[in-house]
Design an enzyme around this catalytic site. Structure first.
Site: not given
Length: 282
Positions: A126, A225, A260
């Site tokens: 992050r 991100h 994903y």
């Protein structure tokens, strides 16, 4: 309210977000929030939904902040606080290809920003996890980074040899005893890093990434991100187990990582032949 959040161990960013939500509530009614009724809250949440049409994330923060104030600080167990539910959204994250990632990073001119963004991508971090990396977080013997993650959940992530080499080369330019990425200072067209500077700012990193992204002309709406989303997708496409990717990213739930599976090239490739067969006679 702030003291109550501190006692419950909320992070400074969460405290700021929740207090901001209550501040907006008070500003809307022009009075202290402890003078509001349950009907006032109903009116406010309808205002956010129907007039302002705020995004789900904004609505969630507003609900959580206001709910905390009234339930925990003011001890009001009102029905409206359990009735409000921001609408669920199913959005797939933007993912850059490996070539697109390389193009963006190549356009970052400042070495501090470029190496930091490269580390964020190559370790799936992050923004703040990357910006606030410390020298002591690098374990070159085990080839891992010690990440102080969101919600005070630490984890280790694998460190590529190329990334370690970049970190070592960059550290030699500033030799900060604490931070891997101290705040860079501009002198005309040149950049330097002060020995005792604090960590690089998240807004500066965001601006550097945005400038580089615009220079590439890539149409996808990419943000910092996006590098993390791209990293996870590229690992999945390379055959890395989804459970391992969950650990690397620091996700508490496998459902978060499972998104994903919807955007990998392999998932789309399995549909190519059936689709071509379906369309060949049209």
């Amino acid at each position: 309210m702030i003291e109550d959040m501190q006692l419950r161990g909320y992070s400074a960013r969460t405290q700021e977000a929740y207090a901001g939500a209550v501040r907006q509530l008070a500003k809307h009614f022009h009075c202290s929030p402890d003078r509001l009724s349950e009907e006032d809250l109903r009116e406010y949440f309808l205002y956010l939904t129907n007039e302002r049409k705020v995004a789900r994330a904004t609505a969630t923060i507003a609900l959580c902040g206001i709910k905390f104030l009234f339930e925990h600080t003011l001890q009001q167990n009102w029905t409206i606080l359990h009735l409000v539910r921001p609408p669920r959204e199913k959005k797939l994250p933007v993912v850059l290809s490996r070539e697109e990632v390389h193009r963006v990073l190549a356009e970052v001119r400042n070495p501090a920003y470029r190496v930091c963004l490269t580390t964020i991508y190559s370790c799936g971090l992050r923004l703040l996890e990357g910006a606030r990396l410390q020298v002591a977080d690098v374990d070159s013997a085990r080839m891992v980074l010690h990440i102080h993650g969101k919600g005070k959940r630490d984890r280790y992530v694998p460190l590529a040899e190329r990334t370690l080499s970049l970190l070592r080369q960059f550290w030699k330019t500033h030799r900060s005893p604490e931070w891997l990425f101290p705040t860079p200072t501009r002198h005309g067209l040149a950049w330097s890093v002060e020995h005792k500077a604090g960590p690089v700012g998240d807004s500066s990193l965001q601006k550097a990434f945005h400038r580089a992204w615009k220079k590439t002309g890539i149409a996808k709406r990419a943000h910092i991100h996006t590098l993390r989303h791209s990293y996870a997708t590229h690992l999945l496409e390379a055959g890395v187990n989804l459970r391992l990717i969950q650990d690397i990213l620091g996700h508490s739930s496998p459902k978060t990582t499972a998104i994903y599976t919807h955007i990998t090239c392999e998932a789309r490739a399995t549909m190519t032949d059936p689709l071509n067969e379906l369309m060949k006679d049209l």
